[in-house]
Design an enzyme around this catalytic site. Structure first.
Site, PDB file in Angstrom:
ATOM      1  N   ARG A  86       1.084  -1.439  -0.088  1.00 10.86           N
ATOM      2  CA  ARG A  86       0.396   0.069   0.161  1.00 10.86           C
ATOM      3  C   ARG A  86       0.804   1.309  -0.206  1.00 10.86           C
ATOM      4  O   ARG A  86       0.570   2.456  -0.581  1.00 10.86           O
ATOM      5  CB  ARG A  86      -0.788  -0.201   1.317  1.00 10.86           C
ATOM      6  CG  ARG A  86      -2.175  -0.998   0.950  1.00 10.86           C
ATOM      7  CD  ARG A  86      -3.071  -0.616   2.399  1.00 10.86           C
ATOM      8  NE  ARG A  86      -3.985  -1.837   1.889  1.00 10.86           N
ATOM      9  CZ  ARG A  86      -5.405  -2.105   2.720  1.00 10.86           C
ATOM     10  NH1 ARG A  86      -5.470  -1.272   3.690  1.00 10.86           N
ATOM     11  NH2 ARG A  86      -6.558  -2.697   2.540  1.00 10.86           N
ATOM     12  N   LYS A 119     -21.245 -17.309   0.187  1.00 13.34           N
ATOM     13  CA  LYS A 119     -22.344 -16.801   0.223  1.00 13.34           C
ATOM     14  C   LYS A 119     -22.994 -15.899  -0.833  1.00 13.34           C
ATOM     15  O   LYS A 119     -22.739 -14.297  -1.163  1.00 13.34           O
ATOM     16  CB  LYS A 119     -22.569 -16.293   1.422  1.00 13.34           C
ATOM     17  CG  LYS A 119     -22.785 -17.413   2.740  1.00 13.34           C
ATOM     18  CD  LYS A 119     -22.578 -16.820   3.996  1.00 13.34           C
ATOM     19  CE  LYS A 119     -22.702 -17.672   5.081  1.00 13.34           C
ATOM     20  NZ  LYS A 119     -22.315 -17.483   6.496  1.00 13.34           N
ATOM     21  N   GLY A 177     -12.517  -9.087  -1.214  1.00  6.99           N
ATOM     22  CA  GLY A 177     -12.354  -9.961  -0.958  1.00  6.99           C
ATOM     23  C   GLY A 177     -11.728 -11.169  -0.847  1.00  6.99           C
ATOM     24  O   GLY A 177     -10.388 -10.602  -0.880  1.00  6.99           O
ATOM     25  N   GLY A 183     -14.280  -3.758  -0.036  1.00  8.65           N
ATOM     26  CA  GLY A 183     -15.554  -2.913   0.624  1.00  8.65           C
ATOM     27  C   GLY A 183     -15.294  -1.542  -0.615  1.00  8.65           C
ATOM     28  O   GLY A 183     -16.499  -1.793  -1.499  1.00  8.65           O
TER      29      GLY A 183
END
Length: 397
Positions: A36, A197, A354, A377
């Site tokens: 980063r 999911k 993810g 996110g």
């Protein structure tokens, strides 16, 4: 695109408040992964080259409005200086007289690092008064933290409205990549969505079926869609209570002309561990006492066929339980083919969110994708069609 970039700003002699994401892993006071930090180097160097004075604003961890020594940004200074090739001067707060003195005394070619913005309760509350104090330290605001752009915080949203604002190079690259994938893509557009999911990706799937031409569903999510079609998935991970939702998404895709690709054959095993005995069977033949842990070679062939037809690819999530061989085969094969097409200039491929980055790195495919987002996110919320406060605040007409 309405937002400005560094190219639109006069930076000579200006203090440039630059919001960055340097929330890097630290062990025993040392940075263990500088990725980063490396990604902000282009922005900081550009500001220096244009005669500006970079003043870095950043968060670290979750101090919840309290000053905590273990969440100070100070230990990052040696890595920042090595990566940026510049002296970094630290201020023990991100507002106030101490920070003002550091910024005022900053020499040409130096970089200021202000202490963790989240030490102030007003940061996560998007407090206007805190943003006003921050704004006193700069002449220009530059947001280079796309990964924090889905949060309306004082340093990402309120501050952007108090100074001439622009996107940094990393933010610019991210927004351009996402626009090329969903905003104004070259068709056909293919999305590969995997993961455990359906319930966690309802907004994503609902938005994608309206935007893409082909949607591949993999991982545990695919089991839910198969079960919704009446297929017995044995002991596989599946959300049986989401069957109706899965059917509605499939119906919406059909109505929109979006081709939905589910596994045709699957790799099954009776236990989830490395080297477990496994077999490849048609989806209708999953044994009652077995789990579906990966897509089979026929399924991979169909995914490759979709990749070959596509001009634009959005990838989010693995096709199987990629962490453990041999259940990484489908993800590895499809990702490698997408990387090959991208390297040949035949495909624009954008991936993120993810486990995606880990899966593509494991497959050795990440370097050849057109763009791999580490934003998590924020990447997903953009793909869901949501407005990101930190991006919207840059649009000042």
């Amino acid at each position: 695109m309405a937002w400005k970039t560094l190219d639109d700003m006069d930076l000579r002699g200006k203090r440039v408040l630059t919001r960055v994401d340097i929330n890097v892993p630290v062990r025993d006071g040392k940075v263990t992964d500088a990725t980063r930090i490396e990604r902000i180097a282009a922005t900081v160097q550009d500001i220096l080259d244009r005669g500006g004075k970079p003043v870095l604003l950043a968060h670290f961890g979750r101090p919840k409005g309290e000053r905590r020594d273990d969440m100070s940004l100070q230990p990052l200074i040696p890595t920042l200086e090595r990566v940026l090739g510049a002296r970094v001067v630290f201020a023990a707060d991100c507002v106030g007289a101490g920070a003002q003195a550091v910024v005022d005394n900053l020499a040409d070619g130096e970089v200021a690092l202000l202490e963790n913005t989240r030490f102030h309760p007003g940061e996560e509350k998007n407090d206007d008064a805190l943003a006003t104090e921050m704004a006193k330290l700069g002449d220009v605001y530059c947001n280079d933290a796309f990964s924090a752009a889905h949060r309306a915080h004082a340093s990402t949203e309120a501050l952007a409205r108090k100074l001439p604002a622009c996107a940094g190079r990393l933010m610019q690259a991210e927004l351009q990549a996402l626009d090329s994938a969903l905003g104004n893509p070259e068709r056909l557009v293919l999305a590969v969505v995997g993961g455990a999911k359906v319930s966690t990706k309802l907004d994503l799937l609902s938005n994608l079926v309206e935007k893409v031409d082909i949607l591949v569903i993999g991982g545990g999510m695919a089991n839910t869609f198969l079960a919704a079609q009446g297929i017995d998935v044995g002991k596989s991970l599946a959300e049986h209570d989401m069957a109706q939702t899965a059917r509605e998404i499939a119906e919406k895709a059909a109505a929109r002309g979006c081709e939905l690709l589910l596994p045709r054959d699957v790799v099954v095993a009776r236990e989830f561990k490395e080297g477990a005995e496994s077999a490849c069977v048609p989806v209708e033949k999953c044994p009652a006492d077995a789990m579906i842990l990966d897509a089979g070679p026929d399924s991979v062939a169909h995914v490759k066929g979709a990749i070959e037809r596509a001009k634009t690819l959005i990838w989010n999530g693995p096709l199987g339980a990629f962490e453990i061989p041999p259940f990484d085969a489908a993800t590895n094969a499809a990702a490698a083919y997408a990387a090959e097409r991208s390297a040949e200039g035949k495909l624009v491929s954008v991936a993120g969110g993810g486990d995606t980055v880990s899966a593509l790195n494991k497959a050795g495919a990440a370097d050849d994708f057109s763009y791999v987002s580490t934003a998590g996110g924020a990447f997903l919320e953009w793909m869901e069609g949501k407005t990101l406060p930190g991006v919207a605040a840059l649009d000042q007409g």
